[in-house]
Each structure stands twice: as C-alpha cells, then as structure tokens.
Design a protein around this motif. Structure first.
Motif, PDB file in Angstrom:
ATOM      1  N   GLU A 191       0.730  -1.269   0.215  1.00  0.00           N
ATOM      2  CA  GLU A 191      -0.381   0.014  -0.121  1.00  0.00           C
ATOM      3  C   GLU A 191       0.802   1.259   0.005  1.00  0.00           C
ATOM      4  O   GLU A 191       0.227   2.067  -0.837  1.00  0.00           O
ATOM      5  N   SER A 192       2.044   1.226   0.589  1.00  0.00           N
ATOM      6  CA  SER A 192       2.609   2.664   0.869  1.00  0.00           C
ATOM      7  C   SER A 192       3.979   2.662   0.078  1.00  0.00           C
ATOM      8  O   SER A 192       4.722   3.622   0.339  1.00  0.00           O
ATOM      9  N   THR A 193       4.267   1.945  -0.836  1.00  0.00           N
ATOM     10  CA  THR A 193       5.677   1.908  -1.535  1.00  0.00           C
ATOM     11  C   THR A 193       5.378   1.612  -3.036  1.00  0.00           C
ATOM     12  O   THR A 193       4.424   0.818  -3.363  1.00  0.00           O
ATOM     13  N   ILE A 194       5.912   2.157  -4.013  1.00  0.00           N
ATOM     14  CA  ILE A 194       6.080   1.803  -5.291  1.00  0.00           C
ATOM     15  C   ILE A 194       7.377   1.273  -5.546  1.00  0.00           C
ATOM     16  O   ILE A 194       8.517   2.021  -5.326  1.00  0.00           O
ATOM     17  N   GLU A 195       7.441   0.112  -6.036  1.00  0.00           N
ATOM     18  CA  GLU A 195       8.740  -0.377  -6.405  1.00  0.00           C
ATOM     19  C   GLU A 195       9.058  -1.063  -7.805  1.00  0.00           C
ATOM     20  O   GLU A 195       7.977  -0.927  -8.326  1.00  0.00           O
ATOM     21  N   THR A 196       9.950  -1.219  -8.462  1.00  0.00           N
ATOM     22  CA  THR A 196      10.223  -1.792  -9.538  1.00  0.00           C
ATOM     23  C   THR A 196      11.100  -3.052  -9.450  1.00  0.00           C
ATOM     24  O   THR A 196      11.855  -3.144  -8.347  1.00  0.00           O
ATOM     25  N   LEU A 197      11.051  -4.137 -10.217  1.00  0.00           N
ATOM     26  CA  LEU A 197      11.587  -5.322 -10.140  1.00  0.00           C
ATOM     27  C   LEU A 197      12.219  -5.316 -11.591  1.00  0.00           C
ATOM     28  O   LEU A 197      11.560  -5.434 -12.578  1.00  0.00           O
ATOM     29  N   HIS A 198      13.586  -5.633 -11.566  1.00  0.00           N
ATOM     30  CA  HIS A 198      14.279  -5.728 -12.638  1.00  0.00           C
ATOM     31  C   HIS A 198      14.324  -7.357 -13.061  1.00  0.00           C
ATOM     32  O   HIS A 198      14.800  -8.197 -12.279  1.00  0.00           O
ATOM     33  N   LEU A 199      13.412  -7.498 -13.981  1.00  0.00           N
ATOM     34  CA  LEU A 199      13.484  -9.067 -14.241  1.00  0.00           C
ATOM     35  C   LEU A 199      14.227 -10.052 -14.304  1.00  0.00           C
ATOM     36  O   LEU A 199      14.613 -11.187 -13.782  1.00  0.00           O
ATOM     37  N   PRO A 200      15.546  -9.486 -15.319  1.00  0.00           N
ATOM     38  CA  PRO A 200      16.594 -10.560 -15.594  1.00  0.00           C
ATOM     39  C   PRO A 200      17.548 -10.672 -14.094  1.00  0.00           C
ATOM     40  O   PRO A 200      17.852 -11.902 -14.022  1.00  0.00           O
ATOM     41  N   SER A 201      17.506  -9.828 -13.317  1.00  0.00           N
ATOM     42  CA  SER A 201      18.426 -10.024 -12.350  1.00  0.00           C
ATOM     43  C   SER A 201      17.762 -10.119 -10.954  1.00  0.00           C
ATOM     44  O   SER A 201      18.305 -10.630  -9.989  1.00  0.00           O
ATOM     45  N   GLY A 202      16.292  -9.830 -11.031  1.00  0.00           N
ATOM     46  CA  GLY A 202      15.778  -9.976  -9.615  1.00  0.00           C
ATOM     47  C   GLY A 202      15.849  -8.865  -8.640  1.00  0.00           C
ATOM     48  O   GLY A 202      15.432  -8.854  -7.516  1.00  0.00           O
ATOM     49  N   ARG A 203      16.564  -7.849  -8.977  1.00  0.00           N
ATOM     50  CA  ARG A 203      16.929  -6.566  -8.325  1.00  0.00           C
ATOM     51  C   ARG A 203      15.592  -5.757  -8.261  1.00  0.00           C
ATOM     52  O   ARG A 203      14.881  -5.480  -8.958  1.00  0.00           O
ATOM     53  N   ARG A 204      15.384  -5.293  -6.945  1.00  0.00           N
ATOM     54  CA  ARG A 204      14.160  -4.270  -6.504  1.00  0.00           C
ATOM     55  C   ARG A 204      14.758  -3.099  -6.231  1.00  0.00           C
ATOM     56  O   ARG A 204      15.821  -2.966  -5.420  1.00  0.00           O
ATOM     57  N   GLU A 205      13.782  -1.940  -6.397  1.00  0.00           N
ATOM     58  CA  GLU A 205      14.125  -0.603  -6.191  1.00  0.00           C
ATOM     59  C   GLU A 205      13.024   0.149  -5.759  1.00  0.00           C
ATOM     60  O   GLU A 205      11.847  -0.266  -6.249  1.00  0.00           O
TER      61      GLU A 205
END
Length: 1000
Positions: free
Chosen positions: A191-205
């Motif tokens: 609910e309180s964060t917007i994240e990204t997921l880099h699909l090849p590496s699995g890296r989240r930000e």
C-alpha cells in the motif's frame, strides 16, 4: 466464447458504435425506448492503444470500446463475464482483462474482431490486475495462489505462470505495469511503496514512499519510462507523474492505472468521466461515451406477509445439542431453553424473560451449562434438570457459547470480543487459550480433554480478508494453535453451530459443508487426514454428537438423527390476544404522507388495527393523550444476531425505545433469526415486529461468520430449499455470487414472492433484484462501482439507473459520527445508557471522541446523502436502514435521519424513508402510515419532528399492533442490573461490509 448477438442479449446489455462488431449489431438505443443510456460511470479502469487510436474501458462490469475522440461504445463482453481492468495487447487486436464469470477472478483475453474470449488462467485463486508486456509475450498480474498476494508472470506462449515477487512475504500487491523496455515492472507493494523489479536480475528498487497515512494505487509506465500513479490521502486522490501532481482539488481520479496516449498526455477515469490531460497542462478534456443498457428486469414481487400466522408450528430451534445418552435434546425456542425427549414431550427449563442461550450438556446428562444476561452481562450458569440454577462465572467481558469438557470439570467459552477461555469449575479460575478472532465458531473438546477445536476465518491473502472457514485447534496445555482447511478450497458452512464437533472416538470431526453434514477424518491432535464424507442428503445446520457418536442436526425446522428418525418439536408459536379497543388522542398527527399535521384527532385502534382517524370527540375518554403522533419507524437493513449474544435481551427493548416498530434483518444465522421472529410474535420477548433472513449467499469465499459460501448450482438448490422451507422475508446475495448463480436465485425467488437484494447496481438491475443495500457496499473488486474511492462521490449513471428502475437503495449511513458532535443527546440519553451493553457504550463513546478528526467519515456521509438525495429527487426510492450493530442499535436510525436532513432532505422527506418508503419495499401498505386499515404502529412524541428532525427521538410511548409500551416500562428490567467495566476493548471493524479504505 464467441460474443454473438444472442449472447449479448442474454447478457442483458446491447450496444452499437461507430465501428460495428457485426452488421447485425443492435443500435445504441432500444427500439421501444425501454433501455437506458448512461454517459458516466464510477471508478473506470481503461487502456489506450496508440496504434489504433482506441480506448477500452470498463463500465457496469463490462468492457466497452470507443475511438479516442469518444462516442457510442461497442460492447466487448457480456454481463456474465463480469469483466474489469482491461489491458491492450501490443498489436491492438486483443485486450486482456479480469473475469469473475466462474466465481473466481481469472485472466482472460477478448478478440476485438470476433468477440472470442480466451481464458488465460483458471483455478480457485484470484488472478487480478493484468498488464500485458510491450512485446505481447508475457502478462504480469497479481495472484493469491498459495495464500499469498504475489505478482506472477504468465508466459503466454507456454501458458505457464510463476511468482516473481511476493510469494514469500506478507505484503499485498497491486497494479503491476511494464516499463517500455520490457525488462522491468513497477507495482504497489504493501500500500505505501512503489517499487520496481528488474526481471533478468531480480533486483528491486523503491521508487516512492507514501507520506504517513497515505497510500498508492494504479501505477502506469509511459512510453519514455515516465511513471504515473495515484496517491490517496483520506477523501482526496491525486494523479502524479514521477513525483509531480497533475490533478488538484475538485477532481478525484479513480484508484486505477491511467493510460498513456503519448509521452506528454494521459487518459484516465475521474468523477464519472474518461479524461485526457497533458502532463504540463492545467485542464483535462472529457472524452464522451455512451453505453446502452438493458431495461430493468422484473424483480420478485414481495408476497411475504409481515406477520406470522396467529398460530403455527415452531421452526426457530436455536443451538440444539444432543444429550450424552442420545435420548433428548436441549435448545432455545420462544425465548426460553427447552428439553425435548426425542419422540416425546418438550419441557421448558429456563424462562425468566432474559436471554438464555447455547445449552451445553455436562457428561452425566443431568445438567446443562448455558449463557444468560439475567444479571446484566451474559455469563455462564448451570441448570440441573428438575433442580436449581447455579451461577458459574461473573466476568465483566461476558461468557458465551459454553462447551463442557468430557470429564465435566472445565468449560470452554468465548468473551464478547471473540477470545476463547477455559473455566475451571472447582476453583472458578479462567484462563485465555486463544486471542480474539472475528466471530469464531462454537468450541468443541477433544475426547481426551486436551484440545479445543473451533471454526475461524482464514484470509485468502494479505490483499483479501475474505477466505474460508477453517478449523483451528488449540492445545489447552501448551497454548499451541494450528489452523487448517476442512478440505482444499472449501469452507465450514458458517462459524456458528455448524462444527467442527469432535466425535467421541477422536477419529473425526463433524461439520456442515455446503449445507450437508460431513464426517472429516482426523488424527488424535485434530489434524485432517482425509477428505470429508457426506452423511446425509438433507439440508443441514447445527450439528451435535452424543457420547455414543450419534449425530444430530437441523433440517428445515426438524431435528434429524443421521441414519435415524426426524423429530418435529411439539411446540406452537401462538400470537397473544390483541389489547382491548382504545383511543389515542393526538394534538398533532402526521400520517406518513401529508405535508403537515392534522390537529386534534382521535385514532381508534381495535384488534391491533386503526379503525378510524377523526376529529377529536370531547365525550370520549382516550387511553393515551399525546402531543404529536407519527407512524412507527421501519429499519429495513440490520443484522440482529451479528452480535445477538452480546446484546442479549436488551436489543428488542432498545429498538422500541427509539421508535423502531418494524425491524428487518437482511442476514442472520437462520435459526437464530427464526427464534427471535417467533418469540416476539408469541409475546415471549419484547421487541419490534421482526422480519428476517437467514445467511446471505456469497461466492467461493466469505468473511463474515453468518455468510454462506456457494460454490455450485447444486449447492444453490440446497440454499434455496432452506430459504423456502424456513420462510425468509428477504434474501441477500452478498459480494461474490457470480452473475449466473444470482440470476438462477432471482428466477426462483420470483416464483416465491421473496425479494432479493445485494450490494450491486448493475447487472443486478437487469437481473431483477429488488434493492441495492448501501450506497456503495463492499465489492469483490475492492472498490465501489457507485461511489468514488476517496470522497465517496456519485456519477450520474448511478442516479439514472436507480431512479429509472424498480430498485430501492438503503441509507445505512454508518459513518455519520459527526452528528454526535452537533446533537449529543443520543449518547447521553438514559435509554442509551441503560440499554447498551457496557462494551458497546464504550465503543460509542470512542466514536464520539474520534469524530472531530475523522474527515473521511464526514466526506463519506456527505457523499452518501448526496447520492440518496439525487435518487430521491429523480423519483427513485430511498429507504432507511442502519446495518446495526455495525452501526449503533436503536439510535442508528436517528443518526441516519439527522444526517439526511443536514445534507438536504426535509424532515418530512427523511421520515418518509423510514415509514411509507420502507413499507413499500417490505410489500406492506398497511405499515408506515396512520389511516383506517393500517396496523397500529404509532409513536407518541414530545416535539415537532417535521420542523426539527431531532425531535423524532423524543419518544414517550410506542405502539406495535396496538400494544403500548412506555419508555420506563422498557427500561425497567435493566435499570438495576450490575454492569461492571471490563478489559480494554478491541475495535469493531466493518471489514468492508459497507466499504473500506486503508486506515478506516
């Protein structure tokens, strides 16, 4: 599925458009003018395709296609598909969406040329929020497969899906969106964060974190990697791009993903419209659309009488339990506890005018434990057959639903909040063994006396509080608990008297599943070891077991032994003789219809009916001399037994004391409802005329303890058998019954003359339901289709559909706590202080304390009344309902009336929602009015309620069918009862019954 013209007509909506799907598609308007065209819709989800210049959007839970310039919409899916949340494929030929056709959310795709629908996912899980990748080969969506809210990636070529994030955490996920490069997704997490997921590496930000008290919805990547999203703050919502707000005050974007038309322009839903806005622009432009809907379906004509016959067999057998030797049963009926010798006579064993319930046998078969509020707070008592009463507990937080252990030295019970305790009878000490859960089922002891089993709700995921009624086993020695499904994706019927009940050999648990009695094999510790086995084909409720393993259950008002005989309790519900003929003299009479008062009149009442209303005759001596007389009030929506055990014997007098002479429950445990209806009718309990329903019908998932999960047409037939056999006054189709099953229900109820209501407006209107309960009730989508998610505002389609159909809408203004600040009399009134249980009075005070700071409640109340007033002015039917005890029993109807007047109704118009309008929806023209031939339901008031609506609560006397009650008489049994203060109160939450927003 090919979307043929025949399919469209069967679905209940047809349309035309600028680009026809087929040369024979029908025109936008129906030839006979009976259809409805709407040009607004609430909380629109949409998707734009730049290459073709078209927009697909959802309205009234169907998908529609328009050119970017707007115009008449073409239909893409039928009503039964129940389609929302579109996402274009990159080639512009197909659109992915979420469908509720089969009673769970599946991801589907519709071909825009052929209308063919392909199901991309299936199963018992909810698959939601689809987003197609830029290359069209993958689809991201949210799923609760495995009991977690997770984002899954569907490979569209292979048809395989896997979780990419969320399968191993406890956050909820929403609205995945693809970066134009196709190598990453953004989404809302927790609910309180917007994240990204880099699909090849699995890296989240983490890209954005919401300020405290605010939350995100609806992410959408633009063609240049710009990220748009919705930020909600109480009643406000704002469209942002990369941290910069695009919208301001006066505009409320839907809590759904906007769609990009270019790097500099977006299209989104807001305030009932589809709007386009430049990133740097200051004003949006509306894209006009029009969708043509089928005419209203014919609703069931209400043919159920508002009163029972003068004399009838008793069917309200509440909480029956079989004796240890299997020779007799004890239960509550007609306001008392009874002992029935199977095949013989029934003997009344506890009957003192207070609420005695839930008998539980001691193992010697000579006495029972039960709960009674005769001393003010419901506590445990022991009744020895042919002997004395012994008080077992004196607990301020109450002691309910007792269960005696196999050796008889301990009793498991629950307090008013739903925590489970054990009483040691010899020492009088109590020990909590399980924390409070939402309305757990009745506890049952294992044969060795070590464990207690009960039904509890298990949420489907962090995103969906609804789920299934599972078995919780508590080890009373170690305190360890385990929760397990009775069977995969199946529920115990209700969390009431439907089990689990341990068999005496410890090898099985007896439960009701899908309205049939089942035996579930278990290990000694209660672990389920096999599939449930049905024991009888009869519609079943309320199971119990003897020491020898005999299984007793209720079936359509009869007691049935599995494999044995059926027993009809030899009890009669007989209406008492009406009071003698009397005259009520009123200085001022409002008859429920007129604009003003008639002065100085005599109202003659005979046999419970008004026989004349005429100018006062000085030679007559009236039985009652009154200042102002108005019709008794009608509350068309409450749930008497939602907390019936906690309110006990106080509830009926409290309704009367605040002028409610007819109370209708739209959902209750069926036999609890029947018992109350019969007890009041027979004069064994004090209360308003009570009309009722059994458990509302939901879909494969439920939340509330008294809902029924309906999973198939075969089960629906059993539910309908109970509805007819127990003579419901109304049926509620709750949030998750799929359209196909709801239509089958309405068709059958039409033949029986039983009204059907739900939380939905469309396609309920075309199906032929009688009413919409709440202005914006809880929705399987998680947001309303009639009220905006933030400020609770209504688009014109809702007003047009409600006012142009046969449907009524109930008020249920649960959030009108601001009225306590403006007029605190209801809180301080002696009726409230005496008749409220102490815990509910404390919760009432908490509402008052929080009211000044709760801006969303104020916004929602203002928005609710705006809807009601616009429907009323457009010629629709508004009726007063409270949803008590989710709102406050008794005083809630006055809060509704006061809030309506504050925001635009005249006092007369508000009062009519609780009198003549409400009577119309009950099919009772003899209620809600004061005229010859009407029932003598009257309020004697000290004041002028047509001038000041607050005076409607200044009640001195109330009459129901001519029987008269003074306020002191109603308070007397409770004036001197002991009401100790107990532990800290857990909050009572509505859990989305009416609607919910994060933090509220």
């Amino acid at each position: 599925m090919a979307l043929s013209r025949r399919t469209l007509l069967r679905g209940g909506v047809v349309l035309g458009g600028a680009v026809a799907l087929h040369p024979c598609d029908p025109p936008l308007a129906w030839a006979d003018g009976s259809g409805m065209v709407v040009r607004q819709a609430t909380n629109i989800a949409l998707s734009h395709h730049g290459g073709t210049g078209r927009i697909v959007f959802d309205a009234v839970n169907s998908l529609w296609l328009i050119p970017v310039a707007g115009g008449p919409a073409r239909r893409l899916t039928d009503d039964v598909e129940d389609a929302t949340w579109p996402s274009f494929f990159s080639d512009g030929r197909r659109v992915a969406f979420q469908s509720f056709r089969d009673g769970t959310y599946d991801i589907c795709a519709v071909d825009l040329s052929s209308g063919e629908v392909e199901r991309l996912t299936r199963g018992p899980q909810y698959d939601l929020d689809p987003s197609v990748s830029p290359d069209g080969r993958r689809l991201a969506h949210v799923s609760d497969t495995g009991g977690r809210s997770a984002i899954r990636m569907l490979d569209l070529r292979r048809g395989r899906a896997e979780s990419v994030i969320g399968a191993d955490d406890d956050r909820s996920y929403h609205a995945p969106t693809w970066h134009p490069g196709g190598d990453r997704i953004a989404y809302v997490a927790g609910e309180s964060t917007i994240e990204t997921l880099h699909l090849p590496s699995g890296r989240r930000e983490v890209l954005h974190t919401a300020p405290e008290g605010q939350w995100f919805r609806g992410t959408s990547y633009g063609p240049g990697g710009e990220l748009a999203y919705i930020l909600a703050d109480g009643p406000r919502a704002t469209l942002h791009v990369d941290g910069e707000a695009l919208t301001g005050q006066g505009e409320e974007p839907a809590p759904l993903p906007p769609s990009w038309m270019s790097r500099t322009e977006l299209v989104y839903g807001a305030d009932g419209e589809i709007r386009r806005r430049a990133v740097g622009g200051s004003r949006p432009r509306a894209i006009p659309f029009a969708v043509s809907l089928a005419p209203p379906g014919r609703p069931p004509r209400v043919r159920r009488p508002v009163s029972l016959p003068e004399e009838s067999a008793v069917r309200g057998i509440a909480g029956p339990v079989l004796s240890p030797d299997g020779s007799c049963a004890s239960f509550r009926a007609l306001g008392a506890l009874w002992l029935l010798r199977l095949g013989g006579k029934a003997e009344k064993i506890v009957d003192d005018g207070y609420f005695a319930s839930d008998p539980a046998w001691f193992p010697d078969g000579r006495s029972i434990a039960y709960s009674s509020d005769r001393e003010g707070v419901p506590n445990l008592w022991r009744h020895t057959l042919g002997g004395d009463e012994e008080r077992l507990t004196d607990l301020p937080d109450g002691a309910l639903v007792p269960s005696v252990c196999p050796k008889g030295e301990r009793i498991a019970f629950q307090d008013e909040s739903g925590a489970t305790w054990v009483l040691d009878i010899a020492t009088g000490r109590t020990r909590k063994i399980a924390a409070a859960t939402d309305h757990p089922g009745k506890p049952s002891w294992s044969p060795d006396g070590r464990r207690v089993a009960m039904a509890v709700v298990s949420a489907a995921s962090e995103r969906d509080a609804a789920g299934h009624n599972h078995i919780m086993v508590v080890d009373t020695t170690t305190g360890d608990t385990t929760t397990q499904a009775v069977a995969p994706h199946r529920s115990i019927a209700t969390r009431g008297d439907d089990g689990p009940v341990w068999s005496p050999d410890g090898k099985s648990l007896i439960v009701v599943i899908e309205s049939l009695v089942h035996r579930v094999p278990v290990a000694a510790d209660g672990t389920v070891t096999g599939a449930p086995v049905a024991l009888s084909p009869l519609v079943a409720d309320s199971v119990s077991v003897s020491a020898a393993g005999d299984v007793l259950f209720l079936s359509l008002g009869k007691l049935v032994l599995v494999g044995g005989r059926e027993y009809v309790p030899p009890l009669t519900c007989k209406q008492p003789a009406p009071p003698p003929k009397q005259v009520i003299r009123a200085e001022a009479l409002w008859d429920g219809r007129s604009d003003g008062y008639r002065r100085n009149v005599d109202i003659t009442v005979d046999n419970g009916v008004i026989t004349s209303v005429e100018d006062a005759r000085p030679e007559l001596t009236p039985a009652v001399e009154a200042g102002t007389v108005i019709p008794g009030l009608i509350d068309v929506h409450n749930h008497w037994h939602f907390r019936g055990r906690q309110w006990g014997s106080r509830q009926g007098p409290l309704w009367l004391a605040y002028g409610v002479t007819t109370s209708r429950s739209t959902g209750d445990p069926a036999y609890q409802m029947l018992e109350t209806r019969e007890a009041i009718h027979a004069g064994a309990r004090v209360g308003p005329r009570f009309l009722g329903s059994g458990e509302p019908l939901d879909g494969t998932r439920c939340y509330y303890a008294f809902m029924r999960c309906v999973t198939s047409e075969k089960q629906l037939r059993r539910e309908i058998e109970r509805i007819i056999g127990l003579d419901y006054n109304v049926v509620k189709s709750y949030q998750r019954l799929p359209v196909k099953l709801e239509r089958a229900l309405v068709r059958r109820m039409r033949r029986e003359g039983i009204p059907v209501v739900s939380h939905y407006l469309y396609p309920a209107m075309a199906t032929g339901l009688n009413g919409m309960e709440h202005t914006g009730g809880g929705n399987r989508l998680g947001y309303s289709r009639t009220l905006s998610a933030g400020a609770g505002r209504t688009a014109e389609d809702t007003i047009r559909l409600l006012s142009g159909s046969h449907m009524w809408v109930s008020s249920t203004l649960l959030f009108a706590h601001e009225m306590f600040l403006e007029t605190p009399d209801l809180v301080e009134d002696r009726r409230t202080k005496v008749l409220f249980p102490w815990w509910d009075y404390e919760r009432l005070l908490q509402k008052v304390r929080e009211a000044p700071d709760n801006e969303i409640n104020k916004a929602w109340t203002e928005g609710d009344v705006d809807l009601l007033l616009r429907v009323h002015k457009a010629g629709g039917t508004v009726v007063a309902g409270t949803d008590a005890p989710l709102d406050d029993v008794g005083i809630g109807i006055h809060q509704n009336l006061r809030a309506m007047v504050k925001y635009g109704f005249s006092p007369r118009e508000a009062l009519q929602t609780a009198t003549v309008n409400a009577a119309r929806c009950l099919g009772a023209p003899d209620l809600g009015v004061v005229r010859p031939g009407a029932r003598a339901d009257l309020l004697v008031i000290d004041g002028d309620p047509l001038k000041d609506i607050n005076d409607a609560a200044r009640i001195e006397r109330v009459l129901v069918d001519g029987k008269s009650y003074g306020i002191p008489e109603l308070l007397a049994p409770f004036e001197d009862l002991h009401t100790p203060q107990g532990a800290a109160l857990p909050a009572l939450r509505s859990h989305g019954c009416c609607r919910s927003q994060k933090g509220n």
